[in-house]
Design a protein around this motif. Structure first.
Motif, PDB file in Angstrom:
ATOM      1  N   ASN A   7      -1.745   0.232  -8.959  1.00  0.00           N
ATOM      2  CA  ASN A   7      -0.765   0.537 -10.181  1.00  0.00           C
ATOM      3  C   ASN A   7      -0.096  -0.765 -10.303  1.00  0.00           C
ATOM      4  O   ASN A   7       0.430  -1.539  -9.377  1.00  0.00           O
ATOM      5  N   LEU A   8       0.404  -0.820 -11.707  1.00  0.00           N
ATOM      6  CA  LEU A   8       1.257  -2.083 -11.932  1.00  0.00           C
ATOM      7  C   LEU A   8       2.515  -1.523 -12.881  1.00  0.00           C
ATOM      8  O   LEU A   8       2.336  -0.794 -13.692  1.00  0.00           O
ATOM      9  N   GLN A   9       3.598  -1.939 -12.710  1.00  0.00           N
ATOM     10  CA  GLN A   9       4.730  -1.925 -13.410  1.00  0.00           C
ATOM     11  C   GLN A   9       4.801  -3.015 -14.434  1.00  0.00           C
ATOM     12  O   GLN A   9       5.451  -4.126 -14.045  1.00  0.00           O
ATOM     13  N   LEU A  10       4.443  -2.938 -15.786  1.00  0.00           N
ATOM     14  CA  LEU A  10       4.544  -4.150 -16.615  1.00  0.00           C
ATOM     15  C   LEU A  10       5.961  -3.961 -17.589  1.00  0.00           C
ATOM     16  O   LEU A  10       5.957  -2.888 -18.087  1.00  0.00           O
TER      17      LEU A  10
ATOM     18  N   THR B 159       3.622   1.590 -14.831  1.00  0.00           N
ATOM     19  CA  THR B 159       3.180   1.943 -16.265  1.00  0.00           C
ATOM     20  C   THR B 159       1.655   1.655 -16.657  1.00  0.00           C
ATOM     21  O   THR B 159       1.186   2.355 -17.595  1.00  0.00           O
ATOM     22  N   CYS B 160       0.882   1.345 -15.510  1.00  0.00           N
ATOM     23  CA  CYS B 160      -0.627   1.618 -15.870  1.00  0.00           C
ATOM     24  C   CYS B 160      -0.983   1.489 -14.195  1.00  0.00           C
ATOM     25  O   CYS B 160      -0.927   1.037 -13.548  1.00  0.00           O
ATOM     26  N   SER B 161      -2.272   2.230 -14.369  1.00  0.00           N
ATOM     27  CA  SER B 161      -3.065   2.268 -13.023  1.00  0.00           C
ATOM     28  C   SER B 161      -4.548   2.294 -13.248  1.00  0.00           C
ATOM     29  O   SER B 161      -4.965   2.548 -14.526  1.00  0.00           O
ATOM     30  N   GLN B 162      -5.484   1.710 -12.378  1.00  0.00           N
ATOM     31  CA  GLN B 162      -6.789   1.416 -12.515  1.00  0.00           C
ATOM     32  C   GLN B 162      -7.258   1.955 -11.138  1.00  0.00           C
ATOM     33  O   GLN B 162      -7.036   1.599 -10.210  1.00  0.00           O
TER      34      GLN B 162
ATOM     35  N   SER C 240       1.554  -2.128  -6.687  1.00  0.00           N
ATOM     36  CA  SER C 240       0.999  -1.346  -5.360  1.00  0.00           C
ATOM     37  C   SER C 240      -0.571  -1.047  -5.598  1.00  0.00           C
ATOM     38  O   SER C 240      -1.093  -0.958  -6.810  1.00  0.00           O
ATOM     39  N   PHE C 241      -0.978  -0.483  -4.288  1.00  0.00           N
ATOM     40  CA  PHE C 241      -2.282   0.199  -4.382  1.00  0.00           C
ATOM     41  C   PHE C 241      -2.421   1.181  -3.348  1.00  0.00           C
ATOM     42  O   PHE C 241      -1.813   1.174  -2.343  1.00  0.00           O
ATOM     43  N   THR C 242      -3.270   2.377  -3.407  1.00  0.00           N
ATOM     44  CA  THR C 242      -3.541   3.040  -2.611  1.00  0.00           C
ATOM     45  C   THR C 242      -5.187   3.177  -2.570  1.00  0.00           C
ATOM     46  O   THR C 242      -5.952   2.721  -3.036  1.00  0.00           O
TER      47      THR C 242
ATOM     48  N   LYS D 294       0.763  -1.274   0.058  1.00  0.00           N
ATOM     49  CA  LYS D 294       0.061  -0.067  -0.034  1.00  0.00           C
ATOM     50  C   LYS D 294       0.842   1.183   0.033  1.00  0.00           C
ATOM     51  O   LYS D 294       1.295   1.719   0.937  1.00  0.00           O
ATOM     52  N   HIS D 295       1.032   1.818  -1.222  1.00  0.00           N
ATOM     53  CA  HIS D 295       1.903   2.745  -1.326  1.00  0.00           C
ATOM     54  C   HIS D 295       1.828   3.518  -2.778  1.00  0.00           C
ATOM     55  O   HIS D 295       1.272   2.861  -3.706  1.00  0.00           O
ATOM     56  N   GLU D 296       2.480   4.660  -2.883  1.00  0.00           N
ATOM     57  CA  GLU D 296       2.305   5.044  -4.241  1.00  0.00           C
ATOM     58  C   GLU D 296       3.584   4.293  -5.311  1.00  0.00           C
ATOM     59  O   GLU D 296       4.511   3.756  -4.493  1.00  0.00           O
ATOM     60  N   LEU D 297       3.385   4.378  -6.362  1.00  0.00           N
ATOM     61  CA  LEU D 297       4.336   3.534  -7.428  1.00  0.00           C
ATOM     62  C   LEU D 297       4.631   4.502  -8.507  1.00  0.00           C
ATOM     63  O   LEU D 297       3.997   4.710  -9.533  1.00  0.00           O
ATOM     64  N   ASP D 298       5.848   5.398  -8.181  1.00  0.00           N
ATOM     65  CA  ASP D 298       6.378   5.958  -9.274  1.00  0.00           C
ATOM     66  C   ASP D 298       6.610   5.385 -10.718  1.00  0.00           C
ATOM     67  O   ASP D 298       6.543   6.137 -11.785  1.00  0.00           O
TER      68      ASP D 298
END
Lengths: 408, 150
Positions: B44-47, B27-30, B56-58, B20-24
């Motif tokens: 948030n995912l980094q693909l 590459t994609c968020s929903q 990650s999620f917030t 549970k945090h931001e993910l700088d």
């Protein structure tokens, strides 16, 4: 003569079917005593026909049962005449009736509608929709953090454009009793009508519409021991008289031609279609029950139980009760949060112990925004709850943080 | 009823989430919500090279929604989108009570949420992270198809 036996849970068959249930969601709906269930059944067994229509003995009986219920409601809330009592499905429909019928005739562009910020969505959405349709403005009257509305604030909020003020007599979140009589006086000096949502007050305190001098009062039977699907709109006769029908259909007309119709007299003008006579009979039985128990005994008992729960809740760390600091100002409604625990998790833990409470925004989202909390949990009691219910509630409440993994 | 609902796995992921945090580097968020209860998350995912390299999620919501999203990320980080979608399908069947014991084992820690199938009102809380994952993967796939066509 007050009947002490009526205070007991034993009169409520749901507790035979569901033994061990601690029911603390009475503001959502109350359980039904045997006397109400039997009255509804008796109506359908012995008196059922389509009321107000048939020219035969059984229909006359049905009409008497239905209209007798109206007279009971009239006396219960101190209305002047049966013509002021409209049967609806529930308080929401009653409030919609005002918005659609009175509102569409009387609200114009740039008029103002003042709504108390703690209102239930039922007493908010009809006004929002009306305002949008007419280009009128909605304004909110704010309360203190503990849910108190000040007469001075109301005076300031009213303008020459304010046509209507909508407020609950008792808020379903705070449980606080608003000074409706005083507010009605202030509104009337300004030429503003006052709509009072009585859904949470009529079941718990004696309400007299003439003493309060409200223009409209709405309430539901199911929150006061009665059946679901029957509610009441009280309106002052001179206002109802000038209002157009809300719904159209059978039994609300005087005379119909291919081109139009003239409408029936009050109150039938507002009761299109076959009515809920069984529901009305059930409401009457609920009123009889409360009258026999007496409001004095009912209020005393609910006050006692509220104080017991409130004082115990105050002792539990991390538990915050929303609203007044005096339990007498809560009228059986205790809305609370537990720090670090989402209200839905609170409700699920209570459910696992067979205790029914409510969690969420209690159909008062704007209020939660105003208070800066996303949602809350609420326990709401009725006279038929007992000390054991409160003890069980308090004991589970005290265990919640531990169950959610917090140490200590 | 909620017997054993809030076991250690669930409360631990709720109080001490790993993801549970931001993910700088995402590459994609929903965004995903449960309107009736106010659960609200952003996934948030980094693909990269066909692998979910990080995630990650917030957001906010009940313990079940938050813990479930955290457990989901534990399971899908390091996997391909196809594998993640397979877990999603298993998880959804688990919380609606249609899963075999072998399949349950595949879900590892997420299997701790099986008892939610007995509480229909909370299924949507447990499903929020996974529904959001489904929406994200679907959007990503459509994006790829558009690129292929052009």
């Amino acid at each position: 003569m007050m009947n002490r036996d009526l205070i007991s849970k034993k009169n409520f068959p749901v507790f035979d079917a569901y033994p061990g249930l601690t029911y603390l969601d009475n503001s959502a709906t109350q359980q039904k005593p045997r006397q109400v269930l039997e009255a509804v059944e008796k109506y359908y067994r012995e008196e059922n026909a389509n009321p107000l229509r048939g020219l035969y003995d059984l229909s006359v009986k049905a009409t008497e049962a239905y209209e007798g219920a109206r007279t009971a409601v009239k006396k219960f809330i101190g209305a002047k005449s049966e013509r002021e009592i409209i049967f609806t499905r529930n308080a929401s429909e009653s409030l919609n009736l005002i918005a659609y019928s009175w509102g569409r005739e009387n609200i114009k562009a740039d008029d103002e509608i003042l709504v108390a910020v703690s209102e239930h969505h039922s007493d908010l959405l009809p006004w929002q929709i009306l305002a949008k349709e007419k280009g009128a403005k909605i304004k909110y009257l704010e309360c203190s953090e503990s849910g108190e509305y000040a007469a001075e604030a109301l005076k300031k909020a009213l303008t020459p454009e304010t046509r209507l003020f909508a407020i609950a007599q008792i808020s379903n979140v705070f449980g606080r009793l608003n000074p409706i009589k005083k507010f009605a006086e202030i509104c009337h000096e300004n030429g503003t009508l006052i709509v009072c949502d009585g859904a949470q007050s009529v079941p718990h305190i004696p309400v007299d519409v003439r003493a309060l001098d409200v223009d409209f009062l709405a309430f539901s039977a199911h929150k006061m021991l009665g059946p679901m699907g029957i509610g009441v709109l009280f309106g002052k006769e001179e206002l109802l008289e000038k209002m157009p029908p809300f719904l159209s259909g059978g039994e609300m007309i005087e005379y119909v031609t291919l081109d139009g119709a003239t409408y029936a007299e009050l109150p039938h003008k507002f009761e299109a279609g076959t009515v809920n006579a069984g529901g009305a009979v059930g409401l009457r039985a609920a009123i009889d029950y409360i009258n026999e128990l007496t409001f004095e005994a009912l209020e005393q008992r609910e006050d006692e139980l509220t104080a017991l729960a409130f004082n115990e809740m105050k002792k539990i760390p991390y538990v915050n009760v929303i609203g007044a600091d005096d339990p007498h100002d809560h009228h059986g409604i205790l809305t609370f949060t537990v720090e670090g625990v989402h209200p839905h998790d609170i409700a699920a833990i209570f459910d696992s112990e067979n205790i029914a409470i409510r969690a969420g925004h209690h159909c008062a989202q704007p209020l939660h925004q105003f208070l800066g909390v996303q949602s809350t949990a609420r326990m709401s009691l009725a006279f038929y709850n007992d000390e054991n219910d409160i003890e069980r509630f308090v004991s589970v409440l005290g265990s919640i943080r531990r169950k959610m993994g917090y140490g200590g | 009823m909620a017997d054993n609902f809030y076991g250690e796995v669930l409360t631990d992921h709720n109080l001490h989430p790993l993801h549970k945090h931001e993910l700088d580097c995402a590459t994609c968020s929903q965004h995903g919500v449960n309107p009736s209860c106010g659960d609200d998350i952003v996934l948030n995912l980094q693909l990269h090279n066909g692998i979910i390299e990080n995630g990650s999620f917030t957001g906010s919501g009940c313990a079940i929604s938050q813990a479930s999203a955290d457990i989901m990320l534990d399971l899908i980080i390091g996997k391909t989108p196809e594998e993640a979608d397979h877990y999603r399908e298993l998880f959804m069947r688990m919380i609606t009570g249609e899963i075999t014991d072998d399949e349950l084992e595949e879900l590892e820690e997420a299997g701790a949420l099986q008892s939610i199938s007995k509480m229909p009102a909370r299924v949507k809380c447990a499903a929020l992270g996974w529904r959001t994952l489904e929406a994200l993967l679907k959007a990503k796939e459509e994006q790829n198809e558009d690129i292929d066509k052009s």
